[in-house]
Design a protein around this motif. Sequence first.
Motif, PDB file in Angstrom:
ATOM      1  N   ALA A  93       0.829  -1.208   0.000  1.00 24.04           N
ATOM      2  CA  ALA A  93       0.000   0.000   0.000  1.00 24.04           C
ATOM      3  C   ALA A  93       0.866   1.262   0.000  1.00 24.04           C
ATOM      4  N   ALA A  94       2.032   1.185   0.668  1.00 22.69           N
ATOM      5  CA  ALA A  94       2.930   2.347   0.723  1.00 22.69           C
ATOM      6  C   ALA A  94       3.600   2.603  -0.630  1.00 22.69           C
ATOM      7  N   ARG A  95       3.863   1.518  -1.367  1.00 21.31           N
ATOM      8  CA  ARG A  95       4.519   1.671  -2.681  1.00 21.31           C
ATOM      9  C   ARG A  95       3.558   2.178  -3.745  1.00 21.31           C
ATOM     10  N   TYR A  96       2.301   1.797  -3.631  1.00 19.80           N
ATOM     11  CA  TYR A  96       1.304   2.177  -4.644  1.00 19.80           C
ATOM     12  C   TYR A  96       0.252   3.067  -3.997  1.00 19.80           C
ATOM     13  N   ARG A  97       0.302   4.335  -4.299  1.00 17.60           N
ATOM     14  CA  ARG A  97      -0.678   5.269  -3.749  1.00 17.60           C
ATOM     15  C   ARG A  97      -2.022   5.136  -4.458  1.00 17.60           C
ATOM     16  N   GLU A  98      -1.987   4.638  -5.699  1.00 21.06           N
ATOM     17  CA  GLU A  98      -3.223   4.447  -6.449  1.00 21.06           C
ATOM     18  C   GLU A  98      -3.352   2.997  -6.876  1.00 21.06           C
ATOM     19  N   VAL A  99      -4.589   2.534  -6.974  1.00 20.02           N
ATOM     20  CA  VAL A  99      -4.863   1.160  -7.385  1.00 20.02           C
ATOM     21  C   VAL A  99      -4.690   1.052  -8.895  1.00 20.02           C
ATOM     22  N   ASP A 100      -3.807   0.144  -9.331  1.00 20.72           N
ATOM     23  CA  ASP A 100      -3.631  -0.086 -10.770  1.00 20.72           C
ATOM     24  C   ASP A 100      -3.275  -1.552 -10.997  1.00 20.72           C
ATOM     25  N   ASP A 101      -3.043  -1.927 -12.245  1.00 15.91           N
ATOM     26  CA  ASP A 101      -2.754  -3.327 -12.579  1.00 15.91           C
ATOM     27  C   ASP A 101      -1.485  -3.836 -11.904  1.00 15.91           C
ATOM     28  N   ALA A 102      -0.467  -2.976 -11.794  1.00 17.20           N
ATOM     29  CA  ALA A 102       0.792  -3.379 -11.159  1.00 17.20           C
ATOM     30  C   ALA A 102       0.555  -3.714  -9.679  1.00 17.20           C
ATOM     31  N   TYR A 103      -0.316  -2.942  -9.029  1.00 19.01           N
ATOM     32  CA  TYR A 103      -0.660  -3.202  -7.622  1.00 19.01           C
ATOM     33  C   TYR A 103      -1.301  -4.584  -7.497  1.00 19.01           C
ATOM     34  N   PHE A 104      -2.248  -4.885  -8.365  1.00 12.06           N
ATOM     35  CA  PHE A 104      -2.939  -6.172  -8.286  1.00 12.06           C
ATOM     36  C   PHE A 104      -2.005  -7.339  -8.601  1.00 12.06           C
ATOM     37  N   ASP A 105      -1.052  -7.135  -9.509  1.00  9.87           N
ATOM     38  CA  ASP A 105      -0.064  -8.186  -9.797  1.00  9.87           C
ATOM     39  C   ASP A 105       0.745  -8.524  -8.552  1.00  9.87           C
ATOM     40  N   GLU A 106       1.168  -7.491  -7.840  1.00 13.15           N
ATOM     41  CA  GLU A 106       1.952  -7.719  -6.615  1.00 13.15           C
ATOM     42  C   GLU A 106       1.090  -8.328  -5.510  1.00 13.15           C
TER      43      GLU A 106
ATOM     44  N   ARG B 200     -14.000  -1.283  -8.485  1.00 20.15           N
ATOM     45  CA  ARG B 200     -14.707  -0.581  -9.580  1.00 20.15           C
ATOM     46  C   ARG B 200     -16.064  -0.072  -9.093  1.00 20.15           C
ATOM     47  N   LEU B 201     -16.784  -0.912  -8.371  1.00 20.17           N
ATOM     48  CA  LEU B 201     -18.124  -0.563  -7.910  1.00 20.17           C
ATOM     49  C   LEU B 201     -18.107   0.632  -6.959  1.00 20.17           C
ATOM     50  N   GLU B 202     -17.136   0.639  -6.045  1.00 19.82           N
ATOM     51  CA  GLU B 202     -17.052   1.712  -5.035  1.00 19.82           C
ATOM     52  C   GLU B 202     -16.138   2.856  -5.473  1.00 19.82           C
ATOM     53  N   ASN B 203     -15.544   2.706  -6.677  1.00 17.53           N
ATOM     54  CA  ASN B 203     -14.631   3.730  -7.215  1.00 17.53           C
ATOM     55  C   ASN B 203     -13.495   4.036  -6.229  1.00 17.53           C
ATOM     56  N   ILE B 204     -12.874   2.967  -5.717  1.00 23.30           N
ATOM     57  CA  ILE B 204     -11.778   3.110  -4.755  1.00 23.30           C
ATOM     58  C   ILE B 204     -10.466   3.343  -5.508  1.00 23.30           C
ATOM     59  N   ARG B 205      -9.750   4.393  -5.108  1.00 26.03           N
ATOM     60  CA  ARG B 205      -8.464   4.700  -5.734  1.00 26.03           C
ATOM     61  C   ARG B 205      -7.297   4.524  -4.762  1.00 26.03           C
ATOM     62  N   ASP B 206      -7.585   4.737  -3.474  1.00 28.01           N
ATOM     63  CA  ASP B 206      -6.542   4.713  -2.444  1.00 28.01           C
ATOM     64  C   ASP B 206      -6.274   3.270  -1.991  1.00 28.01           C
ATOM     65  N   THR B 207      -5.032   2.804  -2.131  1.00 29.91           N
ATOM     66  CA  THR B 207      -4.683   1.416  -1.798  1.00 29.91           C
ATOM     67  C   THR B 207      -4.851   1.109  -0.308  1.00 29.91           C
ATOM     68  N   SER B 208      -4.785   2.129   0.553  1.00 29.29           N
ATOM     69  CA  SER B 208      -4.903   1.900   1.991  1.00 29.29           C
ATOM     70  C   SER B 208      -6.297   1.411   2.384  1.00 29.29           C
ATOM     71  N   GLN B 209      -7.271   1.600   1.492  1.00 29.12           N
ATOM     72  CA  GLN B 209      -8.633   1.168   1.781  1.00 29.12           C
ATOM     73  C   GLN B 209      -8.884  -0.304   1.422  1.00 29.12           C
ATOM     74  N   ILE B 210      -7.889  -0.932   0.795  1.00 25.55           N
ATOM     75  CA  ILE B 210      -8.128  -2.273   0.231  1.00 25.55           C
ATOM     76  C   ILE B 210      -7.859  -3.399   1.231  1.00 25.55           C
ATOM     77  N   ASN B 211      -7.027  -3.159   2.238  1.00 24.17           N
ATOM     78  CA  ASN B 211      -6.685  -4.236   3.182  1.00 24.17           C
ATOM     79  C   ASN B 211      -7.924  -4.876   3.811  1.00 24.17           C
ATOM     80  N   GLU B 212      -8.890  -4.039   4.186  1.00 24.93           N
ATOM     81  CA  GLU B 212     -10.105  -4.560   4.803  1.00 24.93           C
ATOM     82  C   GLU B 212     -10.921  -5.384   3.807  1.00 24.93           C
ATOM     83  N   ILE B 213     -10.900  -4.963   2.541  1.00 23.40           N
ATOM     84  CA  ILE B 213     -11.626  -5.704   1.498  1.00 23.40           C
ATOM     85  C   ILE B 213     -10.990  -7.078   1.289  1.00 23.40           C
ATOM     86  N   ILE B 214      -9.654  -7.143   1.362  1.00 23.20           N
ATOM     87  CA  ILE B 214      -8.945  -8.420   1.198  1.00 23.20           C
ATOM     88  C   ILE B 214      -9.404  -9.421   2.262  1.00 23.20           C
TER      89      ILE B 214
END
Length: 327
Positions: free
Chosen positions: A41-54, A81-95
């Motif tokens: 999350a610290a390396r990727y400030r925005e959600v993109d394909d490279a983030y999902f690969d890692e 996509r549904l929630e239009n989330i851009r910030d990677t710090s919000q994804i940990n809870e979704i995981i």
Amino acid sequence: MGFFNKIKEALVGKSAVTNEKYRAGLDKSSSSFSDKLNALAARYREVDDAYFDELENILIMSDVGVSMVMTIVDEIKKEVRLENIRDTSQINEIIADKMFIIYANDSYMTTKLNYAKEGLTVILMVGVNGAGKTTTIAKLANKIINEDYKSVMLAAGDTFRAGAIDQLSVWADRLHIPCVIGKEGGDPSSVIYDGLKQAKASGVDVLICDTAGRLQNKAGLMKELEKMNRIIGREVADGPQETLLVIDATTGQNGISQAVEFSKITDISGIVLTKMDGTAKGGIVLSIKDKLNIPVKFIGLGEKIDDLQEFDLEAYIYGLCHDLMGE
């Protein structure tokens, strides 16, 4: 309410001792998992394909099965996509949320032992040498005696591993329960037969049977287990009521391969994961669901006699993700 809050709320009604054992036993896994996700999350400030690969690589390296990783990541992408989330710090809870939902969905989730309605219950324990099978038998016997208030007898059916009979006998003495033994190198099925006769004659509630762990000799092991199952089936209606496979969690994907091979040899009713406190890859629970869809019934969270815990999905997710929760 966020997922982490829901998990905390669910844990309120559970034993504080259980929650703490899960937290302590999965601390190594939680630290490793959380450190990697937080660094990502610290390396990727925005959600993109490279983030999902890692993210895929982190989950795979945590011993979550590959196909389950793909399912989890696909579900995360949909929510992003549904929630239009851009910030990677919000994804940990979704995981954590997706891991919980995907494990729980379409699952035969019971962790309870299948006791016979009347008469003797037989539990057959299988697994390779070194997985902690003998110690697990002792811990399971202790649990059945002290939590389910049933009497237990052991049968030392692993007559091939040097010292297996003595090891089980020592545990039986410590627990003050009977143990039926035979000669080292002798016929294991005859030990099981003697155990069945003695258990029925003495009115014992549960007979736990040890077996050899020679997976490298699959043909011989298959014949041995088939013979045991025939003998048990003749002596006890619907027996064995449980066939539990013991897997060492620290062996990772090798442990999963063992589970696949054993499931080809005999019908497995449940998994016991040992040494969960010794692995930094707690995702093996999800990998078992992915590969076999056999319920994890118990997990070993330490070396003490009472450290074998009934598997609890909420406590497991909490134990695995508590560092992500900031606790």
